[in-house]
Design a protein around this motif. Structure first.
Motif, mmCIF file in Angstrom:
data_model
loop_
_atom_site.group_PDB
_atom_site.id
_atom_site.type_symbol
_atom_site.label_atom_id
_atom_site.label_comp_id
_atom_site.label_asym_id
_atom_site.label_seq_id
_atom_site.Cartn_x
_atom_site.Cartn_y
_atom_site.Cartn_z
ATOM 1 N N ILE B 71 0.840 -1.202 0.000
ATOM 2 C CA ILE B 71 0.000 0.000 0.000
ATOM 3 C C ILE B 71 0.876 1.253 0.000
ATOM 4 N N GLY B 72 2.030 1.139 0.618
ATOM 5 C CA GLY B 72 2.964 2.272 0.671
ATOM 6 C C GLY B 72 3.071 2.858 2.062
ATOM 7 N N GLY B 73 4.254 2.762 2.630
ATOM 8 C CA GLY B 73 4.474 3.259 3.994
ATOM 9 C C GLY B 73 4.338 4.759 4.121
ATOM 10 N N GLU B 74 4.486 5.470 3.001
ATOM 11 C CA GLU B 74 4.404 6.937 3.042
ATOM 12 C C GLU B 74 2.987 7.456 3.296
ATOM 13 N N ARG B 75 2.024 6.535 3.220
ATOM 14 C CA ARG B 75 0.632 6.949 3.432
ATOM 15 C C ARG B 75 0.314 7.218 4.906
ATOM 16 N N VAL B 76 1.212 6.820 5.769
ATOM 17 C CA VAL B 76 0.987 7.087 7.200
ATOM 18 C C VAL B 76 2.158 7.912 7.720
ATOM 19 N N GLN B 77 1.831 8.893 8.543
ATOM 20 C CA GLN B 77 2.861 9.829 8.989
ATOM 21 C C GLN B 77 2.592 10.295 10.423
ATOM 22 N N MET B 78 3.654 10.559 11.143
ATOM 23 C CA MET B 78 3.527 11.113 12.503
ATOM 24 C C MET B 78 3.971 12.573 12.466
ATOM 25 N N MET B 96 -0.038 16.911 3.941
ATOM 26 C CA MET B 96 -0.444 15.501 3.875
ATOM 27 C C MET B 96 -1.436 15.282 2.729
ATOM 28 N N THR B 97 -2.378 16.190 2.579
ATOM 29 C CA THR B 97 -3.377 16.065 1.510
ATOM 30 C C THR B 97 -2.698 16.067 0.142
ATOM 31 N N GLU B 98 -1.738 16.983 -0.009
ATOM 32 C CA GLU B 98 -1.028 17.067 -1.301
ATOM 33 C C GLU B 98 -0.229 15.786 -1.566
ATOM 34 N N LYS B 99 0.422 15.293 -0.514
ATOM 35 C CA LYS B 99 1.245 14.095 -0.666
ATOM 36 C C LYS B 99 0.384 12.887 -1.064
ATOM 37 N N ILE B 100 -0.740 12.723 -0.368
ATOM 38 C CA ILE B 100 -1.605 11.572 -0.632
ATOM 39 C C ILE B 100 -2.286 11.713 -1.998
ATOM 40 N N THR B 101 -2.667 12.933 -2.335
ATOM 41 C CA THR B 101 -3.290 13.159 -3.652
ATOM 42 C C THR B 101 -2.314 12.746 -4.756
ATOM 43 N N ALA B 102 -1.049 13.107 -4.552
ATOM 44 C CA ALA B 102 -0.027 12.753 -5.547
ATOM 45 C C ALA B 102 0.164 11.239 -5.622
ATOM 46 N N MET B 103 0.020 10.566 -4.471
ATOM 47 C CA MET B 103 0.195 9.099 -4.458
ATOM 48 C C MET B 103 -0.992 8.371 -5.079
ATOM 49 N N GLY B 104 -2.132 9.030 -5.111
ATOM 50 C CA GLY B 104 -3.333 8.405 -5.663
ATOM 51 C C GLY B 104 -4.127 7.668 -4.590
ATOM 52 N N PRO B 105 -5.267 7.101 -4.978
ATOM 53 C CA PRO B 105 -6.124 6.452 -3.979
ATOM 54 C C PRO B 105 -5.519 5.169 -3.390
ATOM 55 N N ASN B 106 -6.024 4.818 -2.235
ATOM 56 C CA ASN B 106 -5.611 3.587 -1.550
ATOM 57 C C ASN B 106 -5.894 2.381 -2.461
ATOM 58 N N PRO B 107 -4.890 1.599 -2.812
ATOM 59 C CA PRO B 107 -5.130 0.459 -3.726
ATOM 60 C C PRO B 107 -6.113 -0.573 -3.178
ATOM 61 N N ILE B 108 -6.257 -0.630 -1.860
ATOM 62 C CA ILE B 108 -7.206 -1.573 -1.255
ATOM 63 C C ILE B 108 -8.635 -1.181 -1.617
ATOM 64 N N LYS B 109 -8.876 0.133 -1.553
ATOM 65 C CA LYS B 109 -10.210 0.657 -1.892
ATOM 66 C C LYS B 109 -10.529 0.314 -3.350
ATOM 67 N N MET B 110 -9.534 0.506 -4.203
ATOM 68 C CA MET B 110 -9.735 0.242 -5.623
ATOM 69 C C MET B 110 -9.967 -1.261 -5.868
ATOM 70 N N ALA B 111 -9.182 -2.087 -5.148
ATOM 71 C CA ALA B 111 -9.320 -3.545 -5.309
ATOM 72 C C ALA B 111 -10.694 -4.022 -4.850
ATOM 73 N N LYS B 112 -11.180 -3.430 -3.770
ATOM 74 C CA LYS B 112 -12.509 -3.803 -3.256
ATOM 75 C C LYS B 112 -13.593 -3.448 -4.269
#
Lengths: 222, 117
Positions: B71-78, B96-112
């Motif tokens: 899924i990508g470790g960069e999707r979670v941040q402290m 965070m919004t910009e970073k995640i937008t650039a990464m695209g949607p969660n692949p799990i959501k897409m797979a579901k």
């Protein structure tokens, strides 16, 4: 307690590649205390596996259950009704639990989720160390309650070897020399004369060297 | 100050980031969250001693797992900031919004979604 550590996720995934209905079974005893296979770790692992397989486009059903113990019939029986709906079980119990599960549910593949390491203590959260090797003939009465069988690298029974330096073992500068601790404690207890008494040759046949062990107590057996 | 931050950020209030467990983060991703960030007090300023330090370790564990499951470790941040730093809060939300937008949607959501179709 029995101390275990979780296997790498990659290894677990490899074990389960061929199955589509998997039950992840945790254990509420030792592996809960050493944070390797309790309810929390079961939930985390099951969630990780669900996400992995979904991401791979595989429709894999992964359920989770945490039994009170996996080394007793009565608790393992709790999953008998549901066991038929799974193709494989991933047990997060120690090697004892995994085997008992495999013996009981003979036709279902059972995989280990942890590496069982030793019998030990929690020194602090996240740090566990060995204290007992189950040699079957406890000598702690003679060694001030400190076990040279489990804590001395050479399992020496009559004092330290020449590799003991400033209270540390030659195999690891961080590791205490078991015999140094024994001597320090005998001094503290005012029983240093015990150190002079030679230990008789130990009967290792009660240890693993004598083959798989078994205890049968007719006084309580039903 | 009435500052605005991106509306896609859903706030889950906790008494301390020490309450954040690894499974909470993983379940968020399992349910389809595109990213998760934990906003704790500044290190050394935890009212409960070391809640934010524990949270940091759990975020690291989550990163490790998310990386392994693809899924990508960069999707979670402290993040660490004090409660009086509203502009910083907004800055983090945007970052965070910009970073995640650039990464695209969660692949799990897409797979579901793909599996349901």
């Amino acid at each position: 307690m029995i101390v275990a550590k979780q296997k790498p996720l990659e290894e677990i995934i490899e074990e389960l590649q061929d199955y589509t209905k998997i039950l992840v079974a945790g254990c509420n005893e030792c592996v809960t205390v050493c944070e390797a296979g309790g309810k929390k770790e079961t939930a985390i692992l099951a969630s990780s596996l669900r996400m992995y397989f979904l991401n791979q486009g595989k429709d894999v059903k992964i359920d989770e259950v945490t039994l009170e113990r996996q080394c007793d019939h009565e608790y393992l029986e709790e999953i008998r009704k549901v066991i038929g709906s799974y193709e494989a079980i991933l047990s997060l119990a120690c090697g004892v639990g995994v085997q008992f599960m495999a013996e009981k549910y003979f036709s279902v593949p059972v995989f280990p989720g942890v590496d069982t390491c030793f019998m030990g203590v929690t020194e602090e959260r996240g740090v566990w160390s060995e204290r007992c090797q189950g040699c079957g003939q406890c000598i702690l009465a003679r060694t001030a309650g400190i076990c040279p069988v489990s804590r001395c690298a050479k399992r020496l029974l009559n004092g330290p070897c020449g590799g003991s330096t400033k209270g540390k073992c030659e195999i690891d500068k961080e590791l205490d020399c078991a015999w140094q601790i024994i001597i320090d404690r005998l001094k503290e207890l005012g029983k240093l004369e015990q150190y002079e008494q030679l230990s008789p040759i130990k009967d290792w046949s009660t240890e693993r060297a004598g083959g798989p062990r078994k205890i049968t107590r007719e006084d309580i057996r039903q | 100050m009435r500052l605005q931050y991106p509306p896609n950020v859903k706030i889950i209030c906790l008494p301390c980031t020490g309450k954040v467990d690894l499974i909470h983060i993983l379940r968020a991703f399992e349910k389809g969250a595109d990213g998760v960030y934990v906003a704790g007090c500044l290190e050394g300023a935890c009212q409960f001693g070391n809640g934010n330090i524990k949270a940091r370790k759990r975020v690291e564990q989550a990163k490790n797992i998310l990386e392994k499951v693809g899924i990508g470790g960069e999707r979670v941040q402290m993040y660490n900031l004090s409660s009086s730093e509203a502009p910083r809060f907004v800055e983090i939300a945007k970052e965070m919004t910009e970073k995640i937008t650039a990464m695209g949607p969660n692949p799990i959501k897409m797979a579901k979604k793909k599996m349901a179709a």
